[in-house]
Motif scaffolding. Structure first.
Motif, PDB file in Angstrom:
ATOM      1  N   LEU A 133       0.812  -1.225   0.000  1.00 34.91           N
ATOM      2  CA  LEU A 133       0.000   0.000   0.000  1.00 34.91           C
ATOM      3  C   LEU A 133       0.838   1.264   0.000  1.00 34.91           C
ATOM      4  N   LYS A 134       2.108   1.131   0.385  1.00 31.94           N
ATOM      5  CA  LYS A 134       2.985   2.310   0.433  1.00 31.94           C
ATOM      6  C   LYS A 134       3.056   3.028  -0.904  1.00 31.94           C
ATOM      7  N   ASP A 135       3.018   2.292  -1.995  1.00 37.25           N
ATOM      8  CA  ASP A 135       3.160   2.870  -3.328  1.00 37.25           C
ATOM      9  C   ASP A 135       1.836   2.994  -4.067  1.00 37.25           C
ATOM     10  N   ASP A 136       0.728   2.755  -3.364  1.00 35.57           N
ATOM     11  CA  ASP A 136      -0.595   2.875  -3.971  1.00 35.57           C
ATOM     12  C   ASP A 136      -1.111   4.294  -3.735  1.00 35.57           C
ATOM     13  N   PRO A 137      -1.303   5.090  -4.799  1.00 36.87           N
ATOM     14  CA  PRO A 137      -1.704   6.495  -4.623  1.00 36.87           C
ATOM     15  C   PRO A 137      -2.970   6.670  -3.792  1.00 36.87           C
ATOM     16  N   GLU A 138      -3.877   5.688  -3.866  1.00 35.47           N
ATOM     17  CA  GLU A 138      -5.147   5.815  -3.154  1.00 35.47           C
ATOM     18  C   GLU A 138      -5.019   5.553  -1.660  1.00 35.47           C
ATOM     19  N   PHE A 139      -4.024   4.747  -1.257  1.00 34.95           N
ATOM     20  CA  PHE A 139      -3.976   4.303   0.137  1.00 34.95           C
ATOM     21  C   PHE A 139      -2.671   4.627   0.860  1.00 34.95           C
ATOM     22  N   LYS A 140      -1.665   5.129   0.173  1.00 33.62           N
ATOM     23  CA  LYS A 140      -0.326   5.194   0.753  1.00 33.62           C
ATOM     24  C   LYS A 140      -0.229   6.082   1.994  1.00 33.62           C
ATOM     25  N   ASN A 141      -1.117   7.039   2.142  1.00 35.89           N
ATOM     26  CA  ASN A 141      -1.037   7.926   3.300  1.00 35.89           C
ATOM     27  C   ASN A 141      -2.040   7.566   4.397  1.00 35.89           C
ATOM     28  N   LYS A 142      -2.680   6.419   4.272  1.00 34.03           N
ATOM     29  CA  LYS A 142      -3.719   6.066   5.229  1.00 34.03           C
ATOM     30  C   LYS A 142      -3.265   5.088   6.306  1.00 34.03           C
ATOM     31  N   ILE A 143      -2.036   4.643   6.238  1.00 34.02           N
ATOM     32  CA  ILE A 143      -1.499   3.792   7.299  1.00 34.02           C
ATOM     33  C   ILE A 143      -0.494   4.625   8.084  1.00 34.02           C
ATOM     34  N   LYS A 144      -0.864   4.964   9.313  1.00 35.87           N
ATOM     35  CA  LYS A 144       0.028   5.777  10.147  1.00 35.87           C
ATOM     36  C   LYS A 144       1.115   4.931  10.790  1.00 35.87           C
ATOM     37  N   ALA A 145       0.781   3.685  11.124  1.00 31.67           N
ATOM     38  CA  ALA A 145       1.734   2.839  11.850  1.00 31.67           C
ATOM     39  C   ALA A 145       1.476   1.374  11.539  1.00 31.67           C
ATOM     40  N   GLN A 146       2.522   0.578  11.711  1.00 26.41           N
ATOM     41  CA  GLN A 146       2.391  -0.878  11.619  1.00 26.41           C
ATOM     42  C   GLN A 146       3.000  -1.499  12.865  1.00 26.41           C
ATOM     43  N   VAL A 147       2.367  -2.579  13.333  1.00 28.20           N
ATOM     44  CA  VAL A 147       2.857  -3.311  14.500  1.00 28.20           C
ATOM     45  C   VAL A 147       3.078  -4.761  14.102  1.00 28.20           C
ATOM     46  N   LEU A 148       4.286  -5.260  14.343  1.00 27.91           N
ATOM     47  CA  LEU A 148       4.642  -6.648  14.033  1.00 27.91           C
ATOM     48  C   LEU A 148       5.041  -7.337  15.331  1.00 27.91           C
ATOM     49  N   ILE A 149       4.281  -8.356  15.713  1.00 28.03           N
ATOM     50  CA  ILE A 149       4.526  -9.070  16.963  1.00 28.03           C
ATOM     51  C   ILE A 149       5.103 -10.437  16.640  1.00 28.03           C
ATOM     52  N   TYR A 150       6.317 -10.695  17.118  1.00 32.13           N
ATOM     53  CA  TYR A 150       7.119 -11.886  16.783  1.00 32.13           C
ATOM     54  C   TYR A 150       6.818 -12.371  15.357  1.00 32.13           C
ATOM     55  N   PRO A 151       7.129 -11.525  14.360  1.00 29.09           N
ATOM     56  CA  PRO A 151       6.720 -11.841  12.979  1.00 29.09           C
ATOM     57  C   PRO A 151       7.607 -12.873  12.290  1.00 29.09           C
ATOM     58  N   SER A 152       6.986 -13.623  11.395  1.00 29.10           N
ATOM     59  CA  SER A 152       7.705 -14.438  10.413  1.00 29.10           C
ATOM     60  C   SER A 152       7.893 -13.566   9.179  1.00 29.10           C
ATOM     61  N   LEU A 153       9.145 -13.397   8.728  1.00 33.65           N
ATOM     62  CA  LEU A 153       9.383 -12.422   7.662  1.00 33.65           C
ATOM     63  C   LEU A 153      10.168 -12.952   6.479  1.00 33.65           C
ATOM     64  N   GLN A 154      10.596 -14.206   6.526  1.00 31.67           N
ATOM     65  CA  GLN A 154      11.369 -14.710   5.391  1.00 31.67           C
ATOM     66  C   GLN A 154      11.409 -16.226   5.372  1.00 31.67           C
ATOM     67  N   SER A 155      11.547 -16.768   4.151  1.00 31.26           N
ATOM     68  CA  SER A 155      11.689 -18.212   3.960  1.00 31.26           C
ATOM     69  C   SER A 155      12.973 -18.539   3.215  1.00 31.26           C
ATOM     70  N   VAL A 156      13.890 -17.579   3.183  1.00 27.69           N
ATOM     71  CA  VAL A 156      15.107 -17.729   2.392  1.00 27.69           C
ATOM     72  C   VAL A 156      16.166 -18.536   3.139  1.00 27.69           C
ATOM     73  N   ASP A 157      16.426 -18.160   4.389  1.00 32.07           N
ATOM     74  CA  ASP A 157      17.448 -18.829   5.197  1.00 32.07           C
ATOM     75  C   ASP A 157      16.784 -19.382   6.456  1.00 32.07           C
ATOM     76  N   LEU A 158      16.673 -20.685   6.537  1.00 30.10           N
ATOM     77  CA  LEU A 158      16.020 -21.337   7.673  1.00 30.10           C
ATOM     78  C   LEU A 158      17.037 -21.925   8.643  1.00 30.10           C
ATOM     79  N   SER A 159      18.231 -21.304   8.651  1.00 31.30           N
ATOM     80  CA  SER A 159      19.261 -21.765   9.575  1.00 31.30           C
ATOM     81  C   SER A 159      19.909 -20.587  10.298  1.00 31.30           C
TER      82      SER A 159
END
Length: 400
Positions: free
Chosen positions: A202-228
């Motif tokens: 949404l950051k690059d979507d002209p219609e929505f990019k300014n409508k998210i003030k904050a994001q919260v990530l709680i113990y997030p899973s963020l990648q499947s590239v390196d599982l070691s």
């Protein structure tokens, strides 16, 4: 009846065996945590045995257990709770009954569950969301995206994006009296991954990019590239979420093909042509020194499996987004836990976001473990879970 007796017998035997598994010395309320961990391990092993004899998939057993904690949309004197659908996707809305002289903040929440379990209707989330309404005067939206393995990548993610876009429409925000400058999107575990991706999209979507003030990530899973990464090595048999569970369910989100799971267990799943991505997750340079310890970095083996080009997609691993994709993301709050296979995903994302100028508030709970936010309901009330809940909501109160 024989099937139920078999399950009960298996679980009782495994329960007794697992109760002697040691837990880290710094864990608060160790007997409560031990019992929780034993229940999860017992369910995991029972599910594995039932799967091997062809009676039930292990994820089905976990799913049935989780459903016991789902709640009905019950309103009270302060909160109206509504189950409805946005763009055909089930959602749960929590609406304040108290009148407000100004427009309200809003929190979009995307639940965790390793892609295959859970719901925004879970009892713990219900408690959290009611407190948000009462403490913040916020409108809270829970997203009930479709689950793997029945609905695999990218369907659960697209559900989350679709619901978020629908909610952020001016007419919908006006309907619920939401201030379009005070909206946060948040999620835990796999929901944290979806939160990060939705925010990037949404950051690059002209219609929505300014409508998210904050994001919260709680113990997030963020990648499947390196599982070691070090956290995968240190917590391979850790509390609540083991490496095997994390890898298996992440693979089920992508495919039912056992070849991916077998390769991922050995960290040999990434296809040829992916070497350029490892600089974005290279823990030997991006992970804080404290957590590198004595681990020696080894780049994963490439090309053993070339059947899943989607593994190169940032919509599966938001941590491999390039710097330009991370720039100008909103204010970010990340909670990581010391005893968590996913710890390093969050730590590296903090490093990468800060390096491109994103304002990040990071809370690291060294004596915490994956899923702690879920343990604020009977029969196990953990101080750790309540502490995490209050940190999360207090931060929102100050920043929305």
């Amino acid at each position: 009846m024989a099937y139920k007796a078999l399950c009960l017998g298996l679980m009782c035997s495994l329960f007794v065996y697992q109760i002697y598994t040691p837990i880290p010395e710094d864990i608060e309320e160790p007997w409560k945590v031990t019992m929780l961990n034993v229940l999860v391990r017992t369910t995991e092993l029972t599910g594995t045995l039932l799967e091997k004899i062809g009676l039930m998939k292990s994820e089905e057993l976990f799913s049935r257990a989780a459903q016991a904690y789902f709640t009905k949309p019950i309103s009270d004197e302060n909160v109206t709770v509504i189950d409805t659908a946005f763009n055909g996707i089930p959602v749960r809305l929590y609406l304040p009954k108290k009148k407000s002289e100004r427009k309200r903040p809003a929190v979009i929440f995307i639940h965790g569950g390793a892609f295959v379990l859970g719901s925004c209707k879970h009892m713990a989330y219900d408690i959290v969301h009611r407190q948000m309404v009462n403490q913040l005067g916020a409108v809270v939206l829970g997203v009930d995206y479709r689950l793997a393995p029945e609905y695999q990548y990218p369907i659960p993610l697209e559900d989350s994006i679709s619901v978020t876009r629908f909610f952020l429409q001016d007419k919908i925000l006006a309907k619920y009296e939401v201030d379009p400058t005070r909206i946060c999107i948040s999620g835990d575990s796999s929901g944290g991954m979806f939160t990060a991706i939705v925010t990037q999209v949404l950051k690059d979507d002209p219609e929505f990019k300014n409508k998210i003030k904050a994001q919260v990530l709680i113990y997030p899973s963020l990648q499947s590239v390196d599982l070691s990464m070090p956290s995968y090595q240190e917590n391979e048999y850790g509390l609540i979420l083991t490496k095997e569970m994390a890898v298996k369910y992440a693979c089920l989100y992508i495919t039912n093909d056992e070849a991916l799971l077998q390769a991922a267990r050995k960290n040999q799943h990434m296809p040829q042509g992916s070497r350029h991505l490892f600089k974005f997750v290279n823990w030997s340079t991006l992970l804080p020194e404290k957590y590198r310890k004595n681990h020696v970095y080894k780049e994963p083996v490439l090309g053993k499996l070339n059947s899943f080009p989607g593994l190169l997609d940032t919509r599966l691993s938001p941590l491999i987004a390039n710097d330009s994709q991370l720039q100008n993301l909103p204010l970010t709050y990340i909670i990581t836990c010391g005893h968590d296979v996913l710890r390093d995903d969050g730590l590296i994302y903090v490093t990468r976001l800060r390096s491109v100028g994103v304002k990040v508030v990071h809370e690291h709970m060294e004596n915490a473990f994956h899923g702690a936010l879920s343990f604020i309901t009977p029969p196990f009330y953990l101080h750790l879970g309540f502490k995490m809940k209050d940190m999360y909501i207090n931060w929102l109160e100050k920043n929305l």
